[in-house]
Enzyme design. Structure first.
Site, PDB file in Angstrom:
ATOM      1  N   THR A   7      17.856  -1.415  -0.205  1.00  0.00           N
ATOM      2  CA  THR A   7      19.259  -1.239   0.128  1.00  0.00           C
ATOM      3  C   THR A   7      19.708   0.071  -0.485  1.00  0.00           C
ATOM      4  O   THR A   7      18.914   0.785  -1.083  1.00  0.00           O
ATOM      5  CB  THR A   7      20.140  -2.353  -0.474  1.00  0.00           C
ATOM      6  N   GLN A  46     -10.092  -7.227 -10.989  1.00  0.00           N
ATOM      7  CA  GLN A  46      -9.534  -8.260 -10.117  1.00  0.00           C
ATOM      8  C   GLN A  46     -10.629  -9.197  -9.616  1.00  0.00           C
ATOM      9  O   GLN A  46     -10.409 -10.398  -9.471  1.00  0.00           O
ATOM     10  CB  GLN A  46      -8.783  -7.629  -8.939  1.00  0.00           C
ATOM     11  N   ARG A  92      -1.231   6.451 -11.117  1.00  0.00           N
ATOM     12  CA  ARG A  92       0.014   5.953 -11.678  1.00  0.00           C
ATOM     13  C   ARG A  92       0.122   6.196 -13.172  1.00  0.00           C
ATOM     14  O   ARG A  92      -0.860   6.284 -13.887  1.00  0.00           O
ATOM     15  CB  ARG A  92       0.146   4.461 -11.393  1.00  0.00           C
ATOM     16  N   LYS A 130      -2.624   3.759  -2.791  1.00  0.00           N
ATOM     17  CA  LYS A 130      -1.628   4.596  -3.461  1.00  0.00           C
ATOM     18  C   LYS A 130      -2.092   6.046  -3.351  1.00  0.00           C
ATOM     19  O   LYS A 130      -3.274   6.332  -3.528  1.00  0.00           O
ATOM     20  CB  LYS A 130      -1.495   4.219  -4.940  1.00  0.00           C
ATOM     21  N   LYS A 183      11.834   1.023   5.743  1.00  0.00           N
ATOM     22  CA  LYS A 183      11.123   0.168   4.818  1.00  0.00           C
ATOM     23  C   LYS A 183      11.882  -1.126   4.549  1.00  0.00           C
ATOM     24  O   LYS A 183      13.079  -1.107   4.304  1.00  0.00           O
ATOM     25  CB  LYS A 183      10.934   0.930   3.503  1.00  0.00           C
ATOM     26  N   ASP A 216      -2.916  -5.118   1.557  1.00  0.00           N
ATOM     27  CA  ASP A 216      -3.565  -4.035   0.800  1.00  0.00           C
ATOM     28  C   ASP A 216      -4.582  -4.577  -0.211  1.00  0.00           C
ATOM     29  O   ASP A 216      -5.327  -3.820  -0.814  1.00  0.00           O
ATOM     30  CB  ASP A 216      -2.511  -3.180   0.088  1.00  0.00           C
TER      31      ASP A 216
END
Length: 432
Positions: free
Chosen positions: A238, A178, A89, A85, A234, A199
């Site tokens: 939509t 994780q 965030r 990233k 990508k 990733d």
RNA sequence: GGUGGGAUUCCCGAGUGGCCAAAGGGAUCAGACUGUAAAUCUGACGCGCGAGCUUCGGUGGUUCGAAUCCACCUCCCACCA
């Protein structure tokens, strides 16, 4: 089923990006039922198409007799994965993450069989992470990580090298959390394989290391490829944004249409990624399509299969019902209940107040209803006779005649207007 | 800390006082052709049915008139220390 091993099948489908020693993994999978896991962080109130490949992957393993654990990241979702990233965030509140975690749980359970006791497991890393105190965390877990290694990971490298954005300690810690998940699942359930998007490689290998150090156990990892489109745009987007798995956010009809519009250049690849049709079947389909003139079969097979997987037979039927009605020619054989059904099936629709129409131009009416993003598009369509109301084309001269066009006596069954803008955009108006 | 360069409509990127709602390309939407494809061609593409209204990092200023000139501010980038 063919003689292929699971791994061979996955490779044939192009579903393997990276894995720890193929030879050892192959051997491990052959030994018996393997317990594997994949994590899903709650970053929204629904999963989207990007989650579908790993989700189906768990099911593929289950079909081969292995035991999947779907892990909802109630804890990791509070921290935020920095992997690849560009920017830090925004943190979401605890309540929001908890709520989203619940949404994901519900969705995941539709894909994987959690029924019998040897079946799949649904876990939440909040359960073993929330209670741990800082000192224990630092001494028992943190001690196994060297910052040197953590910094070296490709997934955080650009964040560390960038002068402008940087990375907070919070996000930097994500890989430890994780890794801890993997170690915990290994201990509790004998989980020996973690899968994830490409990733996630850095986070997965971190977990393998920790599991070896703390549990003395050998664990494996595999990543899935990033889904790309042949034209470079990508995947999974939509006009309206992301394609969600939640029927309330992306209707089965819209979902079905998304797949139906897959370019020829991608469709066979996507069939391998997103369906359980065998590679041979897909290859045969590709061959048959190539030999036939005109429209390939592949898109409708893809749309059918994936819509059924995600929305079930009912969702698929609804989507096909609308599609047939709208694209197969004329609407005149639809009954009143059919119209009623279309709205319920997820065809965009809204109520119309005829009394308020006198002053409203078509451009405003249709853009407000969401048929077009602005009046200009409607105007353009009007100029090209591309706005069709109940089968009658409208032109620019009709722009101020909305009241006339949508007069009650012109409505189908006294209350419906099917508006079509261009070839693909449909909207159902119901008189209030 | 010093010096130089830059910030333009969804993205890239021209534009250096009026002819600028702003070249060109991409994306997007619509039309033709088709298969609810691709490629190609055509049109639209700040907002508004329209009159008209609001834009060119921000704030003020010069001017009849500014994206273009001046001042200050913010943020990026490059080189030097």
């Amino acid at each position: 089923m063919s003689e292929m091993t699971l791994l061979q099948d996955l490779k044939a489908r192009g579903l393997v990006a990276q894995m720890t020693s193929e030879e050892e993994l192959e051997k491990h999978l052959a030994e018996g039922s393997v317990t594997l896991y994949c994590g899903f962080d709650p970053t929204a109130d629904s999963l989207h198409l990007g989650h579908l490949v790993p989700l189906l992957m768990l099911k593929r393993f289950q079909d081969y007799g292995h035991r999947p654990i779907a892990l909802v990241g109630g804890a990791t979702g509070l921290i935020g994965d920095p992997s690849f990233k560009a920017q830090e965030r925004q943190l979401n509140s605890g309540e929001v993450v908890a709520e989203w975690s619940n949404c994901l749980k519900g969705q995941i359970s539709r894909f994987i069989d959690f029924n019998d006791e040897s079946g799949a497991i649904l876990a939440n890393n909040y359960d073993w992470t929330s209670g741990i105190d800082t000192l224990t965390f630092l001494r028992d877990i943190g001690k196994h990580f060297t910052v040197n290694k953590m910094i070296a990971k490709e997934s955080v490298k650009q964040r560390i090298e960038r002068e402008d954005s940087g990375i907070s300690f919070t996000e930097f810690t994500y890989q430890i959390l994780q890794s801890f998940d993997y170690q915990q699942l290994n201990k509790a359930y004998g989980c020996t394989l973690q899968i994830g998007g490409s990733d996630q490689w850095g986070n997965i290998t971190g977990g393998i290391d920790l599991t070896r150090r703390m549990n003395g156990a050998q664990a494996h990892g595999m990543t899935l490829p990033l889904i790309t489109k042949s034209d470079g745009t990508k995947f999974g987007k939509t006009e309206g944004g992301a394609v969600w798995l939640d029927a309330a956010k992306t209707s089965p009809y819209a979902f079905y249409q998304f797949w139906l519009n897959t370019p020829d250049a991608d469709v066979y690849r996507f069939l391998k990624y997103f369906t359980f049709l065998s590679v041979e079947e897909i290859d045969a389909l590709e061959k048959a399509d190539a030999e036939r003139q005109g429209r390939p079969e592949a898109q409708s097979v893809l749309a059918r299969e994936v819509t059924r997987l995600v929305h079930g037979d009912d969702g698929l039927l609804a989507a096909q019902r609308i599609t047939d009605a709208l694209f197969s020619g004329d609407l005149s054989d639809l009954s009143e209940t059919d119209y009623e059904q279309l709205g319920q099936d997820g065809l965009p629709s809204s109520e119309l107040d005829v009394a308020a129409l006198a002053e409203t131009p078509m451009t405003t009416l249709l853009s407000d209803a969401g048929v077009a993003t602005n009046g200009k598009q409607v105007k353009d369509a009007l100029q090209r006779q591309a706005v069709i109301v109940n089968g009658n084309a409208c032109g620019v001269e009709d722009n101020m005649k909305a009241a006339e066009i949508f007069a009650a006596e012109r409505a189908v069954f006294g209350r419906f207007f099917m508006v079509k803008l261009g070839k693909k955009k449909h909207h159902l108006f119901k008189l209030a």
